[in-house]
Design a protein around this motif. Sequence first.
Motif, PDB file in Angstrom:
ATOM      1  N   GLY A  53      -2.977   9.539   0.236  1.00 38.23           N
ATOM      2  CA  GLY A  53      -2.846  10.506   1.316  1.00 38.23           C
ATOM      3  C   GLY A  53      -3.005   9.872   2.680  1.00 38.23           C
ATOM      4  O   GLY A  53      -2.273  10.208   3.624  1.00 38.23           O
ATOM      5  N   ALA A  54      -3.957   8.926   2.808  1.00 36.78           N
ATOM      6  CA  ALA A  54      -4.163   8.249   4.086  1.00 36.78           C
ATOM      7  C   ALA A  54      -2.962   7.401   4.469  1.00 36.78           C
ATOM      8  O   ALA A  54      -2.569   7.343   5.641  1.00 36.78           O
ATOM      9  CB  ALA A  54      -5.429   7.392   4.017  1.00 36.78           C
ATOM     10  N   LEU A  55      -2.355   6.728   3.487  1.00 41.74           N
ATOM     11  CA  LEU A  55      -1.170   5.914   3.769  1.00 41.74           C
ATOM     12  C   LEU A  55       0.000   6.794   4.220  1.00 41.74           C
ATOM     13  O   LEU A  55       0.725   6.454   5.159  1.00 41.74           O
ATOM     14  CB  LEU A  55      -0.780   5.112   2.528  1.00 41.74           C
ATOM     15  CG  LEU A  55      -1.619   3.855   2.256  1.00 41.74           C
ATOM     16  CD1 LEU A  55      -1.311   3.291   0.869  1.00 41.74           C
ATOM     17  CD2 LEU A  55      -1.353   2.795   3.328  1.00 41.74           C
ATOM     18  N   HIS A  56       0.202   7.921   3.537  1.00 37.08           N
ATOM     19  CA  HIS A  56       1.260   8.843   3.962  1.00 37.08           C
ATOM     20  C   HIS A  56       0.962   9.398   5.354  1.00 37.08           C
ATOM     21  O   HIS A  56       1.884   9.660   6.137  1.00 37.08           O
ATOM     22  CB  HIS A  56       1.402   9.980   2.956  1.00 37.08           C
ATOM     23  CG  HIS A  56       2.178   9.623   1.733  1.00 37.08           C
ATOM     24  ND1 HIS A  56       3.554   9.521   1.727  1.00 37.08           N
ATOM     25  CD2 HIS A  56       1.785   9.316   0.471  1.00 37.08           C
ATOM     26  CE1 HIS A  56       3.981   9.176   0.519  1.00 37.08           C
ATOM     27  NE2 HIS A  56       2.921   9.046  -0.264  1.00 37.08           N
ATOM     28  N   ALA A  57      -0.310   9.588   5.665  1.00 44.12           N
ATOM     29  CA  ALA A  57      -0.682  10.126   6.972  1.00 44.12           C
ATOM     30  C   ALA A  57      -0.317   9.179   8.112  1.00 44.12           C
ATOM     31  O   ALA A  57      -0.050   9.625   9.226  1.00 44.12           O
ATOM     32  CB  ALA A  57      -2.179  10.434   7.006  1.00 44.12           C
ATOM     33  N   VAL A  58      -0.328   7.862   7.831  1.00 39.72           N
ATOM     34  CA  VAL A  58       0.040   6.886   8.867  1.00 39.72           C
ATOM     35  C   VAL A  58       1.493   6.445   8.722  1.00 39.72           C
ATOM     36  O   VAL A  58       1.920   5.475   9.358  1.00 39.72           O
ATOM     37  CB  VAL A  58      -0.902   5.666   8.838  1.00 39.72           C
ATOM     38  CG1 VAL A  58      -2.330   6.099   9.141  1.00 39.72           C
ATOM     39  CG2 VAL A  58      -0.824   4.936   7.500  1.00 39.72           C
ATOM     40  N   GLY A  59       2.243   7.133   7.849  1.00 38.65           N
ATOM     41  CA  GLY A  59       3.669   6.878   7.753  1.00 38.65           C
ATOM     42  C   GLY A  59       4.079   5.758   6.836  1.00 38.65           C
ATOM     43  O   GLY A  59       5.113   5.119   7.061  1.00 38.65           O
ATOM     44  N   VAL A  90       2.386  -3.566   3.126  1.00 37.43           N
ATOM     45  CA  VAL A  90       2.070  -2.550   4.137  1.00 37.43           C
ATOM     46  C   VAL A  90       1.888  -3.234   5.493  1.00 37.43           C
ATOM     47  O   VAL A  90       1.159  -4.223   5.581  1.00 37.43           O
ATOM     48  CB  VAL A  90       0.794  -1.772   3.757  1.00 37.43           C
ATOM     49  CG1 VAL A  90       0.445  -0.743   4.829  1.00 37.43           C
ATOM     50  CG2 VAL A  90       0.966  -1.098   2.410  1.00 37.43           C
ATOM     51  N   PRO A  91       2.539  -2.766   6.551  1.00 37.81           N
ATOM     52  CA  PRO A  91       2.332  -3.370   7.881  1.00 37.81           C
ATOM     53  C   PRO A  91       0.855  -3.346   8.262  1.00 37.81           C
ATOM     54  O   PRO A  91       0.118  -2.420   7.912  1.00 37.81           O
ATOM     55  CB  PRO A  91       3.168  -2.478   8.810  1.00 37.81           C
ATOM     56  CG  PRO A  91       4.210  -1.873   7.925  1.00 37.81           C
ATOM     57  CD  PRO A  91       3.548  -1.685   6.591  1.00 37.81           C
ATOM     58  N   TRP A  92       0.441  -4.346   9.012  1.00 35.72           N
ATOM     59  CA  TRP A  92      -0.971  -4.460   9.358  1.00 35.72           C
ATOM     60  C   TRP A  92      -1.477  -3.226  10.097  1.00 35.72           C
ATOM     61  O   TRP A  92      -2.587  -2.762   9.847  1.00 35.72           O
ATOM     62  CB  TRP A  92      -1.199  -5.709  10.219  1.00 35.72           C
ATOM     63  CG  TRP A  92      -1.289  -6.961   9.417  1.00 35.72           C
ATOM     64  CD1 TRP A  92      -0.304  -7.867   9.196  1.00 35.72           C
ATOM     65  CD2 TRP A  92      -2.443  -7.445   8.719  1.00 35.72           C
ATOM     66  NE1 TRP A  92      -0.756  -8.893   8.399  1.00 35.72           N
ATOM     67  CE2 TRP A  92      -2.070  -8.666   8.096  1.00 35.72           C
ATOM     68  CE3 TRP A  92      -3.746  -6.983   8.557  1.00 35.72           C
ATOM     69  CZ2 TRP A  92      -2.959  -9.411   7.326  1.00 35.72           C
ATOM     70  CZ3 TRP A  92      -4.637  -7.726   7.793  1.00 35.72           C
ATOM     71  CH2 TRP A  92      -4.247  -8.920   7.191  1.00 35.72           C
ATOM     72  N   THR A  93      -0.649  -2.690  10.994  1.00 33.79           N
ATOM     73  CA  THR A  93      -1.074  -1.503  11.740  1.00 33.79           C
ATOM     74  C   THR A  93      -1.312  -0.321  10.812  1.00 33.79           C
ATOM     75  O   THR A  93      -2.315   0.399  10.919  1.00 33.79           O
ATOM     76  CB  THR A  93      -0.021  -1.126  12.802  1.00 33.79           C
ATOM     77  OG1 THR A  93       0.183  -2.237  13.671  1.00 33.79           O
ATOM     78  CG2 THR A  93      -0.489   0.075  13.612  1.00 33.79           C
ATOM     79  N   ALA A  94      -0.374  -0.121   9.868  1.00 37.55           N
ATOM     80  CA  ALA A  94      -0.518   0.987   8.924  1.00 37.55           C
ATOM     81  C   ALA A  94      -1.700   0.752   7.987  1.00 37.55           C
ATOM     82  O   ALA A  94      -2.421   1.691   7.641  1.00 37.55           O
ATOM     83  CB  ALA A  94       0.771   1.160   8.121  1.00 37.55           C
ATOM     84  N   ALA A  95      -1.900  -0.506   7.555  1.00 35.48           N
ATOM     85  CA  ALA A  95      -3.018  -0.809   6.656  1.00 35.48           C
ATOM     86  C   ALA A  95      -4.353  -0.539   7.347  1.00 35.48           C
ATOM     87  O   ALA A  95      -5.252   0.099   6.777  1.00 35.48           O
ATOM     88  CB  ALA A  95      -2.940  -2.273   6.211  1.00 35.48           C
ATOM     89  N   PHE A  96      -4.460  -1.008   8.585  1.00 29.88           N
ATOM     90  CA  PHE A  96      -5.697  -0.770   9.333  1.00 29.88           C
ATOM     91  C   PHE A  96      -5.907   0.722   9.569  1.00 29.88           C
ATOM     92  O   PHE A  96      -7.021   1.245   9.420  1.00 29.88           O
ATOM     93  CB  PHE A  96      -5.628  -1.509  10.671  1.00 29.88           C
ATOM     94  CG  PHE A  96      -6.848  -1.321  11.530  1.00 29.88           C
ATOM     95  CD1 PHE A  96      -7.975  -2.095  11.350  1.00 29.88           C
ATOM     96  CD2 PHE A  96      -6.873  -0.349  12.519  1.00 29.88           C
ATOM     97  CE1 PHE A  96      -9.104  -1.913  12.133  1.00 29.88           C
ATOM     98  CE2 PHE A  96      -7.993  -0.152  13.310  1.00 29.88           C
ATOM     99  CZ  PHE A  96      -9.109  -0.949  13.115  1.00 29.88           C
TER     100      PHE A  96
END
Length: 306
Positions: free
Chosen positions: A208-214, A257-263
């Motif tokens: 859910g958190a990953l989907h939340a950041v796209g 996963v891109p670093w921005t999305a992972a963070f």
Amino acid sequence: MRAGHQQFSALRRWAWTIIGNRTVRVAALLGAVGLSLWNVERVPHTAVVPAMIGLLPFAIGKYVLCPLRWHSLSTSGRSRCWHLRAYAESEILGLISPWHAGADLWRIHRLEGTGVRRAPAVAEVALDRFVGTVGLTCAVAVCGVAFPRTVLIVALTLAAVVLAVALIVNRRHPRLAGRWPWPSPKVFASGILLSVGYQATILGLLIGALHAVGDSVSAFQLAAVFGASQLAGALPGVHGASPREGALVAGLASIGVPWTAAFGAVALTAILYWIPALLIGGTFLFLRWRGWFTDPVLARPADQLA
């Protein structure tokens, strides 16, 4: 050996300071929540709905499945409702202390408050921790073709060593073993199943958190990355800025996963932990402070063996 004992004693005194001093508890709580909020503010894009959908199963896993596991392993004679309350209360203290140690100390404190001696109380909480670790290992082993083989072998070996030591102590020192809550195979297996179910809810929260950041990844890859990151939990750190979160960010980046999305996903997960902790655990702590719950002290077999 003596140095290690002194370090453990120092950690225990520090944790009890948090539990016993209201000012320290409030300051640590505000600091931890503030750190999580600061991390989330650095995320460029966050959708609320996927995060909330992922949070619901996590709240059930954390505040229902985990207390039920503890209750199934417990010899204190307390009810399921008592374990649900005590576990929820402990989570706030766990989130503001390294290694989640404050949660364990609070649970021990609550058991002692009902008349359980310290040795059985410590043993009971340690057993619950161990079963949770075995459940984590099993969950990752089932999902994890991407899980590093060396790490999996080490985790299974450590679990086997702990079980072997327990069996040896049980055979050679039966009077000492009587002080510890040895579960039946059926109870042990049910505890592991509850732990696996809890790990599944954490995966739901991360998805859910990953989907939340796209972004999104395979659930199997995510399970492997999450399991590997738990090894970093052996190092001290505050919730939201611990080696475990850092390892999870690096693991997500390693699977594309891109670093921005992972963070952003890890930071969002850290702040989402606080919502049920404050709503559920905070409510029970407030009601307990107001005198709504009382724990009658009853003599139990576990006490008499201590």
